[in-house]
Write a protein that holds these residues in place. Structure first.
Motif, PDB file in Angstrom:
ATOM      1  N   VAL A  13       0.838  -1.206   0.000  1.00 24.88           N
ATOM      2  CA  VAL A  13       0.000   0.000   0.000  1.00 24.88           C
ATOM      3  C   VAL A  13       0.872   1.255   0.000  1.00 24.88           C
ATOM      4  O   VAL A  13       0.629   2.211  -0.756  1.00 24.88           O
ATOM      5  CB  VAL A  13      -0.948  -0.004   1.216  1.00 24.88           C
ATOM      6  N   LEU A  14       1.904   1.251   0.833  1.00 20.92           N
ATOM      7  CA  LEU A  14       2.795   2.410   0.889  1.00 20.92           C
ATOM      8  C   LEU A  14       3.546   2.604  -0.420  1.00 20.92           C
ATOM      9  O   LEU A  14       3.731   3.740  -0.881  1.00 20.92           O
ATOM     10  CB  LEU A  14       3.807   2.250   2.032  1.00 20.92           C
ATOM     11  N   ALA A  15       4.003   1.515  -1.011  1.00 23.45           N
ATOM     12  CA  ALA A  15       4.754   1.611  -2.262  1.00 23.45           C
ATOM     13  C   ALA A  15       3.929   2.283  -3.349  1.00 23.45           C
ATOM     14  O   ALA A  15       4.446   3.075  -4.150  1.00 23.45           O
ATOM     15  CB  ALA A  15       5.215   0.226  -2.706  1.00 23.45           C
ATOM     16  N   ASP A  16       2.623   1.982  -3.380  1.00 21.87           N
ATOM     17  CA  ASP A  16       1.746   2.629  -4.362  1.00 21.87           C
ATOM     18  C   ASP A  16       1.697   4.136  -4.140  1.00 21.87           C
ATOM     19  O   ASP A  16       1.625   4.918  -5.099  1.00 21.87           O
ATOM     20  CB  ASP A  16       0.332   2.049  -4.272  1.00 21.87           C
ATOM     21  N   ARG A  17       1.747   4.559  -2.868  1.00 25.66           N
ATOM     22  CA  ARG A  17       1.708   5.991  -2.549  1.00 25.66           C
ATOM     23  C   ARG A  17       3.039   6.680  -2.874  1.00 25.66           C
ATOM     24  O   ARG A  17       3.094   7.897  -2.977  1.00 25.66           O
ATOM     25  CB  ARG A  17       1.406   6.194  -1.056  1.00 25.66           C
ATOM     26  N   LEU A  18       4.102   5.876  -2.991  1.00 20.97           N
ATOM     27  CA  LEU A  18       5.451   6.429  -3.181  1.00 20.97           C
ATOM     28  C   LEU A  18       5.990   6.215  -4.593  1.00 20.97           C
ATOM     29  O   LEU A  18       7.158   6.492  -4.856  1.00 20.97           O
ATOM     30  CB  LEU A  18       6.419   5.776  -2.180  1.00 20.97           C
ATOM     31  N   LYS A  19       5.138   5.740  -5.508  1.00 12.40           N
ATOM     32  CA  LYS A  19       5.649   5.363  -6.826  1.00 12.40           C
ATOM     33  C   LYS A  19       6.231   6.539  -7.612  1.00 12.40           C
ATOM     34  O   LYS A  19       6.977   6.338  -8.565  1.00 12.40           O
ATOM     35  CB  LYS A  19       4.563   4.652  -7.638  1.00 12.40           C
ATOM     36  N   GLY A  20       5.937   7.768  -7.183  1.00 13.87           N
ATOM     37  CA  GLY A  20       6.548   8.928  -7.823  1.00 13.87           C
ATOM     38  C   GLY A  20       8.060   8.988  -7.627  1.00 13.87           C
ATOM     39  O   GLY A  20       8.755   9.732  -8.327  1.00 13.87           O
ATOM     40  N   LEU A  21       8.568   8.208  -6.682  1.00 12.49           N
ATOM     41  CA  LEU A  21      10.010   8.182  -6.431  1.00 12.49           C
ATOM     42  C   LEU A  21      10.746   7.190  -7.316  1.00 12.49           C
ATOM     43  O   LEU A  21      11.983   7.184  -7.335  1.00 12.49           O
ATOM     44  CB  LEU A  21      10.289   7.818  -4.961  1.00 12.49           C
ATOM     45  N   ILE A  22      10.010   6.351  -8.043  1.00 16.63           N
ATOM     46  CA  ILE A  22      10.662   5.359  -8.913  1.00 16.63           C
ATOM     47  C   ILE A  22      11.521   6.086  -9.947  1.00 16.63           C
ATOM     48  O   ILE A  22      11.052   6.998 -10.632  1.00 16.63           O
ATOM     49  CB  ILE A  22       9.617   4.467  -9.613  1.00 16.63           C
ATOM     50  N   GLY A  23      12.760   5.690 -10.040  1.00 15.58           N
ATOM     51  CA  GLY A  23      13.671   6.306 -11.006  1.00 15.58           C
ATOM     52  C   GLY A  23      14.403   7.524 -10.499  1.00 15.58           C
ATOM     53  O   GLY A  23      15.326   8.013 -11.149  1.00 15.58           O
ATOM     54  N   GLU A  24      13.990   8.034  -9.331  1.00 14.38           N
ATOM     55  CA  GLU A  24      14.714   9.178  -8.772  1.00 14.38           C
ATOM     56  C   GLU A  24      16.058   8.721  -8.228  1.00 14.38           C
ATOM     57  O   GLU A  24      16.151   7.706  -7.542  1.00 14.38           O
ATOM     58  CB  GLU A  24      13.915   9.835  -7.630  1.00 14.38           C
ATOM     59  N   PRO A  25      17.117   9.465  -8.531  1.00 11.65           N
ATOM     60  CA  PRO A  25      18.431   9.066  -8.030  1.00 11.65           C
ATOM     61  C   PRO A  25      18.570   9.323  -6.530  1.00 11.65           C
ATOM     62  O   PRO A  25      17.895  10.185  -5.974  1.00 11.65           O
ATOM     63  CB  PRO A  25      19.391   9.965  -8.819  1.00 11.65           C
ATOM     64  N   ASP A  26      19.435   8.547  -5.906  1.00 11.36           N
ATOM     65  CA  ASP A  26      19.831   8.757  -4.507  1.00 11.36           C
ATOM     66  C   ASP A  26      18.729   8.503  -3.483  1.00 11.36           C
ATOM     67  O   ASP A  26      18.834   8.942  -2.345  1.00 11.36           O
ATOM     68  CB  ASP A  26      20.391  10.180  -4.303  1.00 11.36           C
ATOM     69  N   VAL A  27      17.669   7.775  -3.873  1.00  9.71           N
ATOM     70  CA  VAL A  27      16.644   7.394  -2.893  1.00  9.71           C
ATOM     71  C   VAL A  27      17.137   6.184  -2.112  1.00  9.71           C
ATOM     72  O   VAL A  27      17.680   5.230  -2.686  1.00  9.71           O
ATOM     73  CB  VAL A  27      15.303   7.056  -3.581  1.00  9.71           C
ATOM     74  N   ILE A  28      16.965   6.200  -0.801  1.00 10.41           N
ATOM     75  CA  ILE A  28      17.269   5.048   0.039  1.00 10.41           C
ATOM     76  C   ILE A  28      16.112   4.844   1.003  1.00 10.41           C
ATOM     77  O   ILE A  28      15.569   5.811   1.549  1.00 10.41           O
ATOM     78  CB  ILE A  28      18.608   5.229   0.797  1.00 10.41           C
ATOM     79  N   VAL A  29      15.694   3.595   1.155  1.00  6.91           N
ATOM     80  CA  VAL A  29      14.583   3.259   2.041  1.00  6.91           C
ATOM     81  C   VAL A  29      15.158   2.733   3.355  1.00  6.91           C
ATOM     82  O   VAL A  29      15.986   1.820   3.361  1.00  6.91           O
ATOM     83  CB  VAL A  29      13.656   2.198   1.404  1.00  6.91           C
ATOM     84  N   LEU A  30      14.719   3.321   4.458  1.00  4.05           N
ATOM     85  CA  LEU A  30      15.231   2.969   5.783  1.00  4.05           C
ATOM     86  C   LEU A  30      14.113   2.388   6.636  1.00  4.05           C
ATOM     87  O   LEU A  30      13.120   3.070   6.912  1.00  4.05           O
ATOM     88  CB  LEU A  30      15.813   4.207   6.482  1.00  4.05           C
ATOM     89  N   GLY A  31      14.269   1.143   7.040  1.00  3.88           N
ATOM     90  CA  GLY A  31      13.302   0.539   7.941  1.00  3.88           C
ATOM     91  C   GLY A  31      13.666   0.849   9.372  1.00  3.88           C
ATOM     92  O   GLY A  31      14.813   0.661   9.785  1.00  3.88           O
ATOM     93  N   LEU A  32      12.697   1.364  10.140  1.00  4.88           N
ATOM     94  CA  LEU A  32      12.952   1.578  11.557  1.00  4.88           C
ATOM     95  C   LEU A  32      12.924   0.225  12.259  1.00  4.88           C
ATOM     96  O   LEU A  32      11.980  -0.549  12.108  1.00  4.88           O
ATOM     97  CB  LEU A  32      11.908   2.522  12.172  1.00  4.88           C
ATOM     98  N   VAL A  33      13.983  -0.047  12.976  1.00  2.00           N
ATOM     99  CA  VAL A  33      14.130  -1.340  13.654  1.00  2.00           C
ATOM    100  C   VAL A  33      13.184  -1.410  14.852  1.00  2.00           C
ATOM    101  O   VAL A  33      13.123  -0.455  15.627  1.00  2.00           O
ATOM    102  CB  VAL A  33      15.593  -1.502  14.098  1.00  2.00           C
ATOM    103  N   ARG A  34      12.461  -2.535  14.965  1.00  2.00           N
ATOM    104  CA  ARG A  34      12.527  -3.678  14.092  1.00  2.00           C
ATOM    105  C   ARG A  34      11.282  -3.810  13.212  1.00  2.00           C
ATOM    106  O   ARG A  34      11.339  -4.318  12.108  1.00  2.00           O
ATOM    107  CB  ARG A  34      12.712  -4.953  14.927  1.00  2.00           C
ATOM    108  N   GLY A  35      10.115  -3.370  13.721  1.00  2.00           N
ATOM    109  CA  GLY A  35       8.866  -3.614  13.023  1.00  2.00           C
ATOM    110  C   GLY A  35       8.746  -2.962  11.661  1.00  2.00           C
ATOM    111  O   GLY A  35       7.983  -3.425  10.809  1.00  2.00           O
ATOM    112  N   GLY A  36       9.506  -1.903  11.435  1.00  2.00           N
ATOM    113  CA  GLY A  36       9.420  -1.221  10.146  1.00  2.00           C
ATOM    114  C   GLY A  36      10.163  -1.917   9.031  1.00  2.00           C
ATOM    115  O   GLY A  36       9.939  -1.623   7.842  1.00  2.00           O
TER     116      GLY A  36
END
Length: 210
Positions: A13-36
């Motif tokens: 669900v979140l990925a669909d909301r963030l699809k505008g970032l596809i192809g953008e350079p220098d994006v990094i996804v950070l999971g908050l430990v641990r549940g994220g």
């Protein structure tokens, strides 16, 4: 009230909301430990972005650890709420710092497993968690990400309280919160499967996506 089957569905669900970032350079996804982390794994895969973890340790009041007077992050970053911290002696602050710093270093060593330190310099950091209750940890993570050099900080969560959403909207460059019901209950009530994420699950996820 909408519930998610599990953290993976929430990630989709979140990925669909963030699809505008596809192809953008220098994006990094950070999971908050641990549940994220399981949520962030799906987001990173769908965006085609690298996945990493952000270890945040709240600094809790000695007599009420759920009340934070600050937080610690990697690279020696410390965030303090001076108004709350002023109620403590320097010895109390030092002891809490020592304990939480030891746990942060343990987790960093375990999760990074020889990988280089987290480098956010000039990057768009997408901080993902499985939900926001008070938002205190996510708020600290935004400041930690900025101090680690992030150019832009986005917080993305499947569900959160209205209060936490509004607070973070003033801190982050963007907040994606798939639902923020006016009468918020515990994060766990919005999931059918909300098992406790283990250290092993985090390390396996990072190894699989390395």
């Amino acid at each position: 009230m909408t519930t998610y089957r599990d953290r993976a569905e929430a990630g989709r669900v979140l990925a669909d909301r963030l699809k505008g970032l596809i192809g953008e350079p220098d994006v990094i996804v950070l999971g908050l430990v641990r549940g994220g982390v399981p949520v962030a794994q799906v987001v990173a895969e769908r965006l085609g972005a690298p996945l990493d973890v952000l270890v945040i340790r709240k600094l809790g009041m000695p007599w009420a650890r759920e009340v934070a007077f600050g937080a610690l992050g990697p690279g020696g970053v410390q965030v303090l709420n001076e108004q709350v911290a002023s109620r403590l002696s320097s010895d109390e602050i030092a002891e809490t710092n020592r304990r939480e710093q030891a746990e942060l270093e343990r987790r960093e060593q375990l999760y990074r497993a020889g990988r280089p330190p987290l480098d956010l310099n000039g990057r768009t950091a997408v901080i993902v968690d499985d939900g926001l209750a008070t938002g205190a940890t996510a708020r600290a993570s935004v400041e930690v990400a900025r101090r680690l050099g992030a150019r832009r900080v986005i917080v993305a969560v499947p569900v959160g309280s209205q209060e936490a959403y509004e607070m973070l909207s003033a801190e982050a460059d963007q907040v994606i919160c798939a639902q923020h019901p006016p009468e918020f209950m515990a994060v766990s009530t919005y999931y059918d499967d909300f098992h406790e994420v283990s250290d092993d699950e985090v390390t396996e996820t990072l190894t699989a996506t390395a």
